[in-house]
Scaffold this motif. Structure first.
Motif: not given
Length: 98
Positions: A58-76
């Protein structure tokens, strides 16, 4: 004396009315238009009694989701470098507008 007063009053009515001037004033707007939606992390939904393997996966899958969310925040917030959010002062008729 009354004639002079009457002439002055009528002369005041003959002048043109004041004209309306358009003045543009800079308005501050937020640089972030759309905030990405925060993902639902799988680790938050696990029971405390879940096995170590399930927690790690679950932490591995969440890490991938978190990295995607982080990149979306950085783009915003990439457009918030300060140049777009702070309007430049304008000069109108030789007078510095504030």
């Amino acid at each position: 004396m009354r004639w002079i007063l009457l002439v002055l009053v009528l002369a005041g009515c003959a002048s043109a009315p004041p004209t309306i001037q358009r003045v543009e004033i800079p308005v501050y707007t937020p640089c972030v238009k759309v905030v990405p939606e925060r993902p639902a992390f799988e680790f938050d939904k696990l029971d405390a009694s879940a096995s170590d393997g399930r927690k790690i996966m679950a932490l591995v899958r969440d890490w991938l989701r978190g990295r995607k969310y982080e990149s979306q925040l950085e783009a915003a917030i990439a457009g918030c470098d300060g140049s777009e959010s702070v309007p430049k002062p304008r000069t109108i008729a030789g007078v510095h507008a504030q």
